[in-house]
Design an enzyme around this catalytic site. Structure first.
Site: not given
Length: 435
Positions: A348, A155
């Site tokens: 995720e 991320e």
């Protein structure tokens, strides 16, 4: 659910800083998060005690029946100063962890950077990309014989925006659009790490990117402009350079250094693309007054504002639960990138609910999102695996211990692990997909 391919990869994810604790054990150096306390006054010095309890946690993974475990390696545990002398005791821990996973038939999927930047380094500095590549080579040299799949960075959007643009995460800077060079350096670090891993003989290299479907608050030109800008920043600013070798229109001019040369490094071929998905975003122009979203205060000079999404259930983090958003996101990525999009892993997906006994809401969340993955696959998206966030309740960054994402409940006083009902549900789901 049984229609998933038999070789579909089922897993769970964690990150080093959120679970390991042992913040100064065995030579680990400090990270930018170590001195930062959460809203509940907590820090990650103990977290869930995974550093000492990793065998217990691997036994839980074996009981769960997952094919793979996505964890992160702590950069300052391996290189306490971010570069230079290697801390062999830190590497030894990950060596033991990988061996323990292998002994239980679980594929290790390490992430090299999950936000714990060594305090001696800064992503505002271009040289940090080189230091990251050197670190990647060190880890690969030690673990490449037993690690078949790698993740460079987790991320980069959140590191840039939350850490450097609005100050919500470490290092706590509020640079707003002056944080864009951080994005470039993170992407350059990813590309250099891909090359370093390849040179070391590592295979199956990917990245874990956060994505969100962006909905427009209204049909006005102003709201459409705001939503398009947010869409460009959150979804395409990081994905386009990796997958196409170009920045979205208007962003390359804001980046430092020899951008075209850097893009050839950033777009070094990857073998698969990781997607972290939690919810859509509803975006429009800012309204007068203080702007907040999910408890986060946003800078007053942002040209867009995130609005609450109504009409859907919400998690305890106040995030809307929209499984169809995951299907829509996967299809949109396939349509945008076509054959430039490699096979996809959902690296995720999960939810925060403080339901230690019943846990029915988490089961409903996971069930809906896994069905959304299957729907996208039916439409031709090449999805190869799904990882739940997270195995354990953990230290949730600025939220501290207030948010519980785990399939396993953790008593933060005693560190006792207790599998929740969602743990048994996920275990049974995995079993139904196996021959």
């Amino acid at each position: 659910m049984s229609s998933f391919p038999s070789d579909f990869l089922w897993g769970v994810s964690t990150s080093a800083l959120q679970i390991e604790g042992a913040f100064d054990a065995d030579g680990r150096g400090p990270s930018v998060w170590d001195a930062r306390t959460a809203r509940d006054g907590s820090d990650a010095r103990v977290a869930t005690g995974h550093y000492e309890r990793y065998r217990e946690d691997v036994a839980l993974l074996a009981e769960l029946g997952v094919d793979a475990y996505r964890f992160s390696i702590s950069w300052p545990r391996v290189l306490p100063s971010g570069a230079g002398e290697i801390n062999q005791r830190g590497l030894d821990f990950y060596d033991r962890l990988v061996d323990e996973l292998a002994a239980h038939g679980i594929t290790p999927v390490p992430t090299l950077f999950h936000w714990d930047t060594p305090t001696s380094l800064s992503w505002q500095d271009r040289n940090t990309a080189d230091r990251f590549a050197e670190y990647a080579a060190v880890v690969a040299e030690r673990l490449k014989d037993r690690v078949p799949r790698w993740i460079t960075i987790n991320e980069p959007a959140e590191v840039t925006l939350l850490g450097h643009a609005i100050g919500e995460h470490a290092p706590g800077l509020e640079l707003v659009f002056d944080a864009l060079p951080v994005a470039h350096h993170l992407l350059l670090g990813h590309g250099k790490a891909v090359q370093a891993l390849r040179a070391a003989g590592a295979e199956q290299i990917g990245v874990a990117m956060s994505h969100t479907p962006v909905w427009t608050a209204s049909d006005t030109d102003e709201d459409r402009f705001a939503a398009d800008l947010y869409d460009g920043i959150m979804n395409w600013l990081f994905a386009d350079p990796v997958l196409t070798g170009r920045y979205p229109d208007g962003f390359a001019e804001a980046m430092p250094g020899p951008v075209e040369d850097d893009l050839s490094v950033i777009s070094s071929p990857i073998d698969w693309y990781g997607i972290n998905y939690y919810n859509p975003s509803l975006v429009g122009i800012p309204k007068p007054g203080e702007s907040t979203y999910a408890g986060i205060k946003l800078p007053a000079d942002l040209p867009f504002e995130l609005h609450d999404i109504e009409g859907y259930p919400h998690t305890d983090f106040d995030w809307p639960v929209v499984p169809a958003g995951l299907r829509d996101l996967l299809v949109s990525l396939r349509n945008r990138y076509a054959d430039r999009l490699p096979p996809v892993l959902i690296t995720e997906n999960g939810c925060s609910y403080d339901d230690p006994q019943d846990d029915a809401r988490r089961i409903e969340y996971l069930d809906g999102h896994i069905r959304a993955v299957r729907s996208a696959m039916d439409e031709g998206v090449d999805v190869r695996g799904y990882f739940v966030w997270s195995l354990l309740d953990n230290w949730e960054w600025s939220e501290g211990f207030r948010q519980r994402f785990g399939l396993v409940h953790v008593d933060y006083e005693t560190l006792k692990r207790t599998p929740k009902a969602s743990f048994a549900w996920y275990r049974d789901l995995i079993r139904t997909t196996k021959p």
